[in-house]
Design a protein around this motif. Structure first.
Motif, PDB file in Angstrom:
ATOM      1  N   ILE A 103       0.855  -1.184   0.000  1.00 59.37           N
ATOM      2  CA  ILE A 103       0.000   0.000   0.000  1.00 59.37           C
ATOM      3  C   ILE A 103       0.892   1.235   0.000  1.00 59.37           C
ATOM      4  CG2 ILE A 103      -1.722   1.313   1.295  1.00 59.37           C
ATOM      5  CD1 ILE A 103      -2.678  -1.332   2.501  1.00 59.37           C
ATOM      6  N   THR A 105       0.496   5.457   0.475  1.00 54.19           N
ATOM      7  CA  THR A 105      -0.408   6.555   0.828  1.00 54.19           C
ATOM      8  C   THR A 105       0.252   7.901   0.563  1.00 54.19           C
ATOM      9  OG1 THR A 105       0.288   7.041   3.114  1.00 54.19           O
ATOM     10  CG2 THR A 105      -1.120   5.104   2.782  1.00 54.19           C
ATOM     11  N   ILE A 111      -4.961   6.332   0.752  1.00 54.49           N
ATOM     12  CA  ILE A 111      -4.381   5.229  -0.016  1.00 54.49           C
ATOM     13  C   ILE A 111      -4.486   5.546  -1.507  1.00 54.49           C
ATOM     14  CG2 ILE A 111      -4.575   2.804  -0.641  1.00 54.49           C
ATOM     15  CD1 ILE A 111      -5.476   2.178   2.146  1.00 54.49           C
ATOM     16  N   ARG A 114      -2.639   0.218  -4.243  1.00 49.59           N
ATOM     17  CA  ARG A 114      -2.755  -1.005  -3.450  1.00 49.59           C
ATOM     18  C   ARG A 114      -2.613  -2.184  -4.399  1.00 49.59           C
ATOM     19  NH1 ARG A 114      -8.291  -3.631  -1.259  1.00 49.59           N
ATOM     20  NH2 ARG A 114      -8.375  -3.967  -3.506  1.00 49.59           N
ATOM     21  N   LEU A 121      -6.419  -8.916  -1.256  1.00 48.20           N
ATOM     22  CA  LEU A 121      -7.117  -7.719  -1.715  1.00 48.20           C
ATOM     23  C   LEU A 121      -8.623  -7.845  -1.493  1.00 48.20           C
ATOM     24  CD1 LEU A 121      -5.257  -6.955  -5.086  1.00 48.20           C
ATOM     25  CD2 LEU A 121      -4.878  -5.921  -2.837  1.00 48.20           C
ATOM     26  N   THR A 130      -8.866   0.010   1.125  1.00 51.43           N
ATOM     27  CA  THR A 130      -8.910   0.135  -0.329  1.00 51.43           C
ATOM     28  C   THR A 130      -8.420   1.512  -0.763  1.00 51.43           C
ATOM     29  OG1 THR A 130     -11.191   0.944  -0.231  1.00 51.43           O
ATOM     30  CG2 THR A 130     -10.874  -1.428  -0.485  1.00 51.43           C
ATOM     31  N   GLU A 131      -8.144   1.616  -2.077  1.00 48.65           N
ATOM     32  CA  GLU A 131      -7.755   2.911  -2.633  1.00 48.65           C
ATOM     33  C   GLU A 131      -8.864   3.939  -2.383  1.00 48.65           C
ATOM     34  OE1 GLU A 131      -7.750   0.088  -4.445  1.00 48.65           O
ATOM     35  OE2 GLU A 131      -6.004  -0.012  -5.785  1.00 48.65           O
ATOM     36  N   CYS A 172       0.553  -5.243   9.960  1.00 49.29           N
ATOM     37  CA  CYS A 172       1.033  -4.304   8.947  1.00 49.29           C
ATOM     38  C   CYS A 172       2.330  -3.659   9.400  1.00 49.29           C
ATOM     39  CB  CYS A 172      -0.019  -3.245   8.633  1.00 49.29           C
ATOM     40  SG  CYS A 172      -0.718  -2.439  10.085  1.00 49.29           S
TER      41      CYS A 172
END
Length: 492
Positions: A103, A105, A111, A114, A121, A130-131, A172
């Motif tokens: 990802i 940002t 974001i 991705r 996903l 999500t984007e 993450c």
């Protein structure tokens, strides 16, 4: 850039048990009960910031900020777009193999890109990872992307270290990427996946990738600088030996003639007159790319004068060269702390003095930037942050009078508590110290005028010791005595 505080070894030995422990810790901390252990400091500080931003730990969800068409435009214009192939090469293939996703940002946690394993996903879609969604701490609480942007350091967040419950099945790791031209945050790089895919090398990999991205951006910047330098050298030559320089669009010095300059000159869009840190005056003319700086005089310009009147029951005032400057309480706090430390303070020390242990240097840097814009050139300098102007502050005059034992002068400058609405730990300590010292000096003076002046402030209005001292020293013929006695009787 250094790797931030890592998760404990228990995470790698037994991830599921470690996740269960973190859930118990989170529930205990949020409920105010005794926790089985303390969360990592990077996590607890992030929880505090997130809760202060009113993020709901049980029902929070990342907000959708941009639709697809708007996102396409933002991607094309974003400074990280040129290094996206590098990021894919470093992270996407690994993310596919490890059931992770990469990802990217922007600096606000939006974001932009991705990519990764299809199954991950699809799973991310169900939790708004999500984007177009925003993952700043203010928007969705503690998470690697938002926390790395808040702290400016790489960070790994695992399971219930996420403040919001619905992300407890995720792990993450993220690292920030900075603009090599200005040092400003451009965004973050993150690798996320299900709990079972946690890997000890993930944080180091993301950190190394961010460093490579910054290196690539730095190389691209050097190429652009050289093009700008070659294209604009005739402008520098036109000065015919007079002092001047070529500047980048951000104010960095690319070439100089017959002068010594700092590495970066603060310029406003469109150019104009600037005051250099040593007081010299220069004119900045826009070029097709960058600026031409011409030093107008080798002499020093008069130092600017900053006046601060913050010992008052009212709002106070900030002026530069006699001009009133609109200011916020936070700006007044910053100026007060810098005036008290003429050698300057780093963003980290300012954050500690302003906010205590939960202070964030990133927030301080943003406030300082806004404050410098308000004050104009020649007032605040950086590295460290310090006041370059001549300072006239009522609290500095009062402190000087206190050191000299001059009660009349101390009370004359003291019109009320220092920034009465401030909750900054350092300001609170300074406020209490000044007020207590002025009060004691006034009492020790046994001087009617000095005691009366202190009584007229909010700090002395209901002070029984001050009232008793006034009753003792005022002459029976003094008309002020009746007012003092009446007020003293009212207080009992």
């Amino acid at each position: 850039m250094h790797v931030a505080e890592p998760p404990e070894p228990d995470l790698l030995r037994d991830p599921e048990s470690y996740a269960q422990l973190l859930r118990h810790v989170r529930e205990a901390v949020l409920s105010g009960a005794a926790a089985p252990r303390s969360p990592r400091s990077v996590v607890s500080e992030s929880w505090e910031r997130s809760l202060a931003a009113h993020v709901d730990p049980d029902a929070g969800e990342a907000p959708l900020i941009c639709e697809a068409d708007e996102l396409t435009e933002l991607r094309a214009e974003h400074p990280l777009a040129p290094v996206l192939p590098l990021l894919r090469e470093m992270l996407v293939s690994i993310a596919d193999d490890a059931e992770h996703m990469m990802i990217v940002t922007d600096a606000n946690g939006l974001i932009l890109w991705r990519e990764g394993a299809t199954g991950v996903l699809l799973r991310a879609d169900r939790v708004a990872l999500t984007e177009g969604t925003r993952w700043s701490e203010e928007a969705i609480g503690t998470n690697a992307m938002g926390t790395t942007l808040a702290t400016g350091q790489p960070v790994q967040i695992y399971s219930a270290e996420h403040l919001v419950r619905r992300y407890h099945t995720w792990t993450c790791a993220a690292a920030p990427v900075r603009d090599p031209d200005t040092g400003a945050l451009l965004g973050s790089i993150d690798v996320s996946g299900p709990l079972r895919t946690v890997h000890p090398a993930m944080l180091s990999l993301v950190t190394a990738t961010a460093q490579l991205a910054e290196g690539r951006l730095r190389a691209q910047l050097a190429v652009r600088d050289e093009k700008v330098r070659r294209a604009n050298m005739p402008h520098l030559a036109s000065l015919r030996g007079r002092p001047g320089a070529l500047l980048s669009a951000g104010g960095r010095v690319l070439a100089a003639e017959a002068c010594t300059l700092p590495s970066t000159v603060e310029v406003r869009k469109g150019g104009g007159t600037v005051t250099l840190p040593d007081g010299r005056i220069a004119t900045v003319d826009p070029l097709d790319e960058g600026y031409l700086l011409r030093i107008a005089t080798s002499g020093s310009a008069p130092r600017r004068k900053l006046s601060l009147e913050y010992l008052t029951d009212g709002p106070g005032s900030t002026t530069v060269d006699g001009r009133d400057i609109p200011f916020t309480l936070r700006h007044a706090e910053l100026l007060t702390l810098l005036a008290l430390q003429p050698r300057g303070l780093s963003a980290e020390k300012l954050a500690l003095q302003l906010y205590g242990e939960s202070g964030n240097p990133v927030t301080v840097r943003a406030e300082i930037h806004r404050l410098r814009t308000q004050l104009g050139t020649g007032v605040l300098q950086t590295r460290p942050y310090r006041i370059a102007a001549t300072v006239d502050a009522d609290f500095l005059r009062t402190k000087a009078a206190l050191r000299a034992g001059d009660a009349a002068a101390a009370v004359r400058s003291f019109q009320g508590p220092l920034l009465a609405e401030s909750e900054s730990p350092a300001i609170l300590e300074e406020r209490e110290s000044i007020s207590a010292q002025v009060r004691q000096l006034a009492l020790n003076s046994r001087d009617a005028d000095t005691l009366w002046a202190f009584w007229e402030t909010s700090c002395g209005a209901d002070d029984l010791a001050i009232l008793d001292a006034l009753c003792a020293v005022l002459s029976p013929s003094d008309p002020r005595l009746a007012a003092v006695r009446t007020h003293r009787a009212r207080l009992g």
